[in-house]
Design an enzyme around this catalytic site. Structure first.
Site, PDB file in Angstrom:
ATOM      1  N   HIS A 101       0.837  -1.171  -0.198  1.00  0.00           N
ATOM      2  CA  HIS A 101       0.061   0.320   0.169  1.00  0.00           C
ATOM      3  C   HIS A 101       0.511   1.396  -0.004  1.00  0.00           C
ATOM      4  CE1 HIS A 101      -3.349  -2.086   0.473  1.00  0.00           C
ATOM      5  NE2 HIS A 101      -3.544  -2.852   1.738  1.00  0.00           N
ATOM      6  N   TYR A 199     -11.379  -2.228 -10.158  1.00  0.00           N
ATOM      7  CA  TYR A 199     -12.670  -2.923  -9.173  1.00  0.00           C
ATOM      8  C   TYR A 199     -13.436  -2.811 -10.150  1.00  0.00           C
ATOM      9  CZ  TYR A 199     -14.895  -3.886  -5.609  1.00  0.00           C
ATOM     10  OH  TYR A 199     -16.295  -4.801  -4.780  1.00  0.00           O
ATOM     11  N   MET A 238     -15.256 -16.133  -1.797  1.00  0.00           N
ATOM     12  CA  MET A 238     -13.768 -15.781  -1.732  1.00  0.00           C
ATOM     13  C   MET A 238     -14.517 -15.533   0.754  1.00  0.00           C
ATOM     14  SD  MET A 238     -11.528 -13.574  -3.611  1.00  0.00           S
ATOM     15  CE  MET A 238     -10.606 -13.114  -2.037  1.00  0.00           C
TER      16      MET A 238
HETATM   17  P1  A3P Z   1     -16.291  -3.661   0.557  1.00  0.00           P
HETATM   18  O1  A3P Z   1     -16.409  -2.881   1.913  1.00  0.00           O
HETATM   19  O2  A3P Z   1     -17.049  -2.153  -0.020  1.00  0.00           O
HETATM   20  O3  A3P Z   1     -17.179  -5.031   0.832  1.00  0.00           O
HETATM   21  P2  A3P Z   1      -8.756  -4.243  -0.205  1.00  0.00           P
HETATM   22  O4  A3P Z   1      -8.177  -5.572  -0.049  1.00  0.00           O
HETATM   23  O5  A3P Z   1      -8.170  -3.753  -0.906  1.00  0.00           O
HETATM   24  O6  A3P Z   1      -8.927  -4.079   1.489  1.00  0.00           O
HETATM   25  O7  A3P Z   1     -10.224  -4.220  -0.674  1.00  0.00           O
HETATM   26  C1  A3P Z   1     -11.619  -4.643   0.476  1.00  0.00           C
HETATM   27  C2  A3P Z   1     -12.879  -4.270  -0.524  1.00  0.00           C
HETATM   28  O8  A3P Z   1     -12.807  -5.105  -1.129  1.00  0.00           O
HETATM   29  C3  A3P Z   1     -14.263  -4.550   0.214  1.00  0.00           C
HETATM   30  O9  A3P Z   1     -14.798  -4.366  -0.247  1.00  0.00           O
HETATM   31  C4  A3P Z   1     -14.440  -6.003   0.225  1.00  0.00           C
HETATM   32  O10 A3P Z   1     -16.447  -6.455   0.185  1.00  0.00           O
HETATM   33  C5  A3P Z   1     -13.995  -6.339  -1.458  1.00  0.00           C
HETATM   34  N1  A3P Z   1     -13.717  -7.542  -1.399  1.00  0.00           N
HETATM   35  C6  A3P Z   1     -12.933  -8.291  -1.315  1.00  0.00           C
HETATM   36  N2  A3P Z   1     -12.925  -9.279  -2.044  1.00  0.00           N
HETATM   37  C7  A3P Z   1     -13.277  -9.400  -3.075  1.00  0.00           C
HETATM   38  C8  A3P Z   1     -14.376  -9.973  -4.356  1.00  0.00           C
HETATM   39  N3  A3P Z   1     -13.912 -11.389  -4.490  1.00  0.00           N
HETATM   40  N4  A3P Z   1     -15.288  -9.235  -5.444  1.00  0.00           N
HETATM   41  C9  A3P Z   1     -15.685  -8.148  -4.997  1.00  0.00           C
HETATM   42  N5  A3P Z   1     -15.210  -7.136  -4.040  1.00  0.00           N
HETATM   43  C10 A3P Z   1     -14.369  -7.927  -3.190  1.00  0.00           C
END
Ligand code: A3P
Length: 294
Positions: A101, A199, A238
């Site tokens: 990050h 995304y 997931m």
């Molecule tokens: P939300 O809080 O909007 O649900 P990171 O991994 O960078 O921390 O990002 C987390 C975000 O990605 C979260 O968003 C999470 O739910 C979403 N996320 C994780 N896995 C995902 C998937 N397979 N498909 C879509 N969104 C996903």
């Protein structure tokens, strides 16, 4: 109290260590099969990491488990104590998958490039990013300490106000944040060995985007393999998988919340949403980035 640390004026959350970032910058060995996934928090990092792991090792569940478990422990360059780099040297991975990050100036892109490694950067619209961040921050163990309380207010509106003013030590300089970080990384948009992902595009067309990733990392998939990766890395799969390994994670920081586009409409005020629109124009107006908000 968990105190944040600074590195060259960039303010990092607790847990992210300048010493480790420095070892990654100065000493860590990189080679051409390595993949670095860079992102700002809450933009889909965990998702992209899983897709890459599935592409590399999905045909062999034992390998997938072994390599993803090992790499998840260590894979953020700047996360955790410096001694992890000693451990790293002793484990050999067929291909190394790192994440970070860190802002672009704190990552040794010259070294990554000179050694032929690949970079994947993922962006998400800043409104959904903010909402995801707020829910994630609720799980920070340190959020209730004297130092952090005013910076991570419980009140929703206040939280976004502090966040959008750039006061949360969120991988940026004081007063800055996500959009400035994107701007710095975006310089590499058209570089060789660099893939930018969105995304929302991954949400709307996972087959297309996952195929892109597989081709980019030099491991093209058959239709059957592609379908399998799409299935295994869907939000539902997931989330379910994460509940198996950490069933009582509900109190802690949540990596799988909603996984949707447009939840910001339920959380940001009109003024906050407009502030983000203005900042996007001001900071990213001279790029071709067009965020997808729904
Ligand atoms: P939300 O809080 O909007 O649900 P990171 O991994 O960078 O921390 O990002 C987390 C975000 O990605 C979260 O968003 C999470 O739910 C979403 N996320 C994780 N896995 C995902 C998937 N397979 N498909 C879509 N969104 C996903």
């Amino acid at each position: 109290d968990a105190m944040p640390k600074e590195m060259n004026g960039y303010r990092l959350l607790p847990g992210f260590e300048p010493d480790s970032a420095k070892v990654a910058y100065d000493q860590m060995e990189i080679n051409e099969s390595d993949i670095l996934i860079a992102s700002y928090p809450k933009t889909g990092t965990t998702w992209v990491v899983s897709i890459v792991h599935q592409i590399l090792y999905g045909d062999n569940p034992a390998d997938l488990e072994k390599y993803s478990a090992l790499q998840f422990c260590f894979h953020y360059l700047e996360f955790g104590a410096v001694c992890k780099y000693e451990v790293f040297k002793k484990i050999s991975f067929p291909r190394q998958v790192f994440a970070t990050h860190l802002p672009e100036p704190l990552v040794n892109m010259k070294k990554f490039k000179a050694n032929g490694a690949k970079l994947i950067y993922v962006i998400r619209n800043p409104k959904d990013q903010a909402v995801s961040w707020r829910h994630f921050a609720k799980g920070f163990a340190f959020a209730k300490s004297e130092f952090w309380k005013p910076l991570l207010p419980e009140d929703e509106k206040e939280f976004y106000d502090v966040y959008l003013a750039g006061n949360q030590y969120a991988f940026a300089k004081k007063g800055e944040g996500y959009l400035e970080c994107i701007k710095e990384w975006y310089k590499h948009k058209n570089d060789e060995n660099v893939l930018f992902l969105v995304y929302e595009e991954m949400k709307k067309n996972p087959h297309n985007e996952i195929k892109k990733i597989a081709d980019f990392i030099g491991k093209p998939l058959s239709d059957e393999q592609l379908n399998n990766v799409v299935e295994k890395t869907s939000f539902a799969s997931m989330k379910k998988e994460s509940e198996k390994t950490a069933p009582d994670n509900n109190e802690g920081a949540q990596f799988f919340r909603k996984g949707q586009i447009g939840d910001w409409k339920n959380h940001l005020t009109v003024a906050q949403s407009e502030l983000i629109d203005r900042k996007v124009k001001e900071i990213l107006g001279d790029t071709d980035i067009q965020f997808i908000y729904e």
